[in-house]
Design a protein around this motif. Structure first.
Motif, PDB file in Angstrom:
ATOM      1  N   UNK A  93      17.449   6.355   4.571  1.00  0.00           N
ATOM      2  CA  UNK A  93      17.914   6.694   5.576  1.00  0.00           C
ATOM      3  C   UNK A  93      20.010   6.503   5.372  1.00  0.00           C
ATOM      4  N   UNK A  94      19.380   5.488   5.078  1.00  0.00           N
ATOM      5  CA  UNK A  94      21.338   4.698   4.867  1.00  0.00           C
ATOM      6  C   UNK A  94      21.853   5.012   3.152  1.00  0.00           C
ATOM      7  N   UNK A  95      20.961   4.732   2.628  1.00  0.00           N
ATOM      8  CA  UNK A  95      21.446   4.719   1.325  1.00  0.00           C
ATOM      9  C   UNK A  95      21.830   6.567   0.897  1.00  0.00           C
ATOM     10  N   UNK A  96      20.971   7.674   1.786  1.00  0.00           N
ATOM     11  CA  UNK A  96      21.687   8.655   1.220  1.00  0.00           C
ATOM     12  C   UNK A  96      22.628   8.556   2.069  1.00  0.00           C
ATOM     13  N   UNK A  97      23.079   8.155   3.452  1.00  0.00           N
ATOM     14  CA  UNK A  97      24.456   8.923   3.866  1.00  0.00           C
ATOM     15  C   UNK A  97      25.179   9.555   3.018  1.00  0.00           C
ATOM     16  N   UNK A  98      25.370   9.418   1.745  1.00  0.00           N
ATOM     17  CA  UNK A  98      26.617   9.844   1.309  1.00  0.00           C
ATOM     18  C   UNK A  98      26.206  11.581   1.108  1.00  0.00           C
ATOM     19  N   UNK A  99      24.996  11.110   0.322  1.00  0.00           N
ATOM     20  CA  UNK A  99      24.492  13.014   0.039  1.00  0.00           C
ATOM     21  C   UNK A  99      24.210  13.597   1.190  1.00  0.00           C
ATOM     22  N   UNK A 100      23.630  12.946   2.369  1.00  0.00           N
ATOM     23  CA  UNK A 100      23.931  13.323   3.818  1.00  0.00           C
ATOM     24  C   UNK A 100      25.390  13.607   4.201  1.00  0.00           C
ATOM     25  N   UNK A 101      26.516  13.112   4.150  1.00  0.00           N
ATOM     26  CA  UNK A 101      27.806  13.064   4.580  1.00  0.00           C
ATOM     27  C   UNK A 101      28.116  14.484   3.511  1.00  0.00           C
ATOM     28  N   UNK A 158      17.749  14.962  12.018  1.00  0.00           N
ATOM     29  CA  UNK A 158      16.653  13.880  11.702  1.00  0.00           C
ATOM     30  C   UNK A 158      17.202  13.012  10.092  1.00  0.00           C
ATOM     31  N   UNK A 159      17.640  12.033   9.846  1.00  0.00           N
ATOM     32  CA  UNK A 159      18.140  11.292   8.859  1.00  0.00           C
ATOM     33  C   UNK A 159      17.180  11.605   7.416  1.00  0.00           C
ATOM     34  N   UNK A 160      15.796  12.086   7.560  1.00  0.00           N
ATOM     35  CA  UNK A 160      14.857  11.557   7.153  1.00  0.00           C
ATOM     36  C   UNK A 160      15.362  13.152   5.852  1.00  0.00           C
ATOM     37  N   UNK A 161      16.046  14.179   6.480  1.00  0.00           N
ATOM     38  CA  UNK A 161      16.482  14.859   5.642  1.00  0.00           C
ATOM     39  C   UNK A 161      18.409  15.054   4.841  1.00  0.00           C
ATOM     40  N   UNK A 162      18.627  16.076   3.675  1.00  0.00           N
ATOM     41  CA  UNK A 162      19.763  15.433   3.413  1.00  0.00           C
ATOM     42  C   UNK A 162      20.570  17.066   4.621  1.00  0.00           C
ATOM     43  N   UNK A 221      31.531  12.320  12.037  1.00  0.00           N
ATOM     44  CA  UNK A 221      30.998  10.802  11.359  1.00  0.00           C
ATOM     45  C   UNK A 221      29.745  10.250  10.681  1.00  0.00           C
ATOM     46  N   UNK A 222      29.592   9.582  10.283  1.00  0.00           N
ATOM     47  CA  UNK A 222      28.379   9.061   9.853  1.00  0.00           C
ATOM     48  C   UNK A 222      28.560   6.841   9.712  1.00  0.00           C
ATOM     49  N   UNK A 223      27.210   7.104  10.850  1.00  0.00           N
ATOM     50  CA  UNK A 223      27.130   5.026  11.205  1.00  0.00           C
ATOM     51  C   UNK A 223      25.874   5.366  11.000  1.00  0.00           C
ATOM     52  N   UNK A 224      25.917   4.399  10.232  1.00  0.00           N
ATOM     53  CA  UNK A 224      24.443   3.297  10.023  1.00  0.00           C
ATOM     54  C   UNK A 224      23.455   2.148   9.791  1.00  0.00           C
ATOM     55  N   UNK A 273      18.694  17.404  -2.348  1.00  0.00           N
ATOM     56  CA  UNK A 273      19.209  16.112  -2.959  1.00  0.00           C
ATOM     57  C   UNK A 273      19.355  16.263  -4.115  1.00  0.00           C
ATOM     58  N   UNK A 274      18.507  16.869  -4.838  1.00  0.00           N
ATOM     59  CA  UNK A 274      18.436  16.881  -6.605  1.00  0.00           C
ATOM     60  C   UNK A 274      19.392  18.152  -6.993  1.00  0.00           C
ATOM     61  N   UNK A 275      19.860  19.026  -6.413  1.00  0.00           N
ATOM     62  CA  UNK A 275      20.884  19.644  -6.965  1.00  0.00           C
ATOM     63  C   UNK A 275      22.460  19.378  -6.210  1.00  0.00           C
ATOM     64  N   UNK A 276      22.745  18.400  -5.596  1.00  0.00           N
ATOM     65  CA  UNK A 276      23.840  17.199  -5.634  1.00  0.00           C
ATOM     66  C   UNK A 276      23.616  16.210  -5.829  1.00  0.00           C
ATOM     67  N   UNK A 277      23.101  15.986  -6.871  1.00  0.00           N
ATOM     68  CA  UNK A 277      22.333  14.314  -7.395  1.00  0.00           C
ATOM     69  C   UNK A 277      23.018  15.358  -9.247  1.00  0.00           C
ATOM     70  N   UNK A 278      23.042  16.747  -9.397  1.00  0.00           N
ATOM     71  CA  UNK A 278      22.823  17.246 -10.164  1.00  0.00           C
ATOM     72  C   UNK A 278      24.409  17.485 -10.787  1.00  0.00           C
TER      73      UNK A 278
END
Length: 332
Positions: free
Chosen positions: A228-236, A186-190, A216-219, A2-7
């Motif tokens: 988990x919902x807020x991390x949907x864009x990073x997971x996608x 596991x939506x606790x993971x990115x 697809x992504x549904x939350x 997640x940190x690498x994505x946000x960077x």
């Protein structure tokens, strides 16, 4: 991860857009709506006789949208989406039609597929002939969320999907076709490579024949934690990168569904984050488009997310814009 994505989000916009030269699709789900006297569109208590094509509503409100998605279910009939209406009110006005072919739906299983294979192909052939009547480009999403109920490692279903792609292409060479995975795990993971790898056996041939790999992504709060919902864009973003790297194909976010049920501000924040993530997805995963599950809430919708299923739109069923609306229309 997640940190690498946000960077990456700190990179200059011109860098992120440099290699993205193809047209990008921003789609919304729907076909027709009612219009009030002041021009606002709505779905609740909307008699069929008064409905008009969704494009009339989109042209003034959501100018970033250039595609409209429709579902082809087991009992689909051509008069649900008349080809003349699509040509006149969608295609001629600059909206690319997206068709989501959902014949097996939640009944999918090895036994159900084997029993109903002939009926499936009968409908698919009918649909492929229907596509010929629609002018220009069109996008077909095949069997979304097929990778459940023991189907994720089905080599037989891989063959079926490969045959399906060839059949559609036989009738309509203007159709871009892709298979569609559900992002389960596991939506606790990115980055969730273990769960994503479980689908490999079902994509040996169909992935090679696909024009893109869709997902697809549904939350909703009825099934997911807030984080988990807020991390949907990073997971996608992570899933799209995984699919692009593994199968060397463009990707397509077939439908994004974030319910506003008890979560209006969460829905808004998710689309605000997608504004930052999409330029990366276009370049690192060759993302072709993103499609909103519903433009307007559908009050009679039922499914896995229970009550939250009624609130996947960015407008209420009575036509009022949600707080997420202003964020969604910034997507490009």
């Amino acid at each position: 991860m997640l940190k690498s994505i946000k960077s990456l989000l700190k990179l200059p916009l011109f860098f992120l857009l440099a290699s993205n030269l193809h047209a990008f699709y921003i789609g919304v789900g729907g076909f027709n709506v009612c219009m009030s006297a002041n021009g606002s569109q709505y779905y609740k208590k909307c008699p069929f006789s008064k409905r008009i094509p969704l494009s009339y509503a989109l042209k003034n409100e959501a100018k970033n949208v250039n595609a409209i998605s429709m579902w082809i279910t087991r009992n689909w009939q051509e008069n649900w989406y008349p080809s003349n209406t699509i040509n006149k009110d969608f295609v001629q006005k600059g909206y690319t039609p997206i068709f989501i072919f959902y014949w097996f739906a939640d009944d999918i299983s090895p036994k159900f597929v084997q029993k109903n294979k002939t009926k499936y192909f009968d409908t698919l052939k009918k649909f492929a002939k229907y596509l010929q009547k629609i002018k220009g480009k069109k996008i077909v999403i095949l069997n979304p969320e097929y990778n459940e109920n023991g189907m994720n490692d089905s080599e037989d279903f891989d063959i079926l999907q490969a045959q399906s792609i060839l059949l559609i292409k036989k009738y309509d060479k203007n159709a871009k076709v892709g298979v569609c995975l559900g992002d389960f795990g596991d939506y606790n993971k990115i980055w969730d490579e273990y769960n994503w790898n479980l689908n490999s056996k079902s994509l040996k041939y169909s992935a090679k024949l696909s024009d893109f790999i869709a997902f697809q992504e549904m939350r909703a709060v009825t099934r997911n934690k807030k984080e988990q919902i807020l991390n949907t864009p990073y997971r996608a973003l992570a899933f799209a990168e995984y699919l692009h790297q593994k199968y060397n194909k463009p990707t397509f976010l077939a439908y994004i569904a974030i319910s506003s049920y008890k979560a209006q501000n969460i829905q808004k924040e998710v689309f605000a984050t997608f504004q930052k993530v999409l330029p990366i997805m276009k370049n690192s995963a060759n993302l072709l488009g993103i499609n909103l599950f519903n433009y307007i809430d559908v009050p009679n919708h039922k499914g896995y997310f229970k009550t939250a299923e009624k609130y996947f739109g960015i407008k209420n069923a009575d036509g009022k814009k949600k707080v997420s609306f202003s964020e969604f229309i910034k997507l490009k």
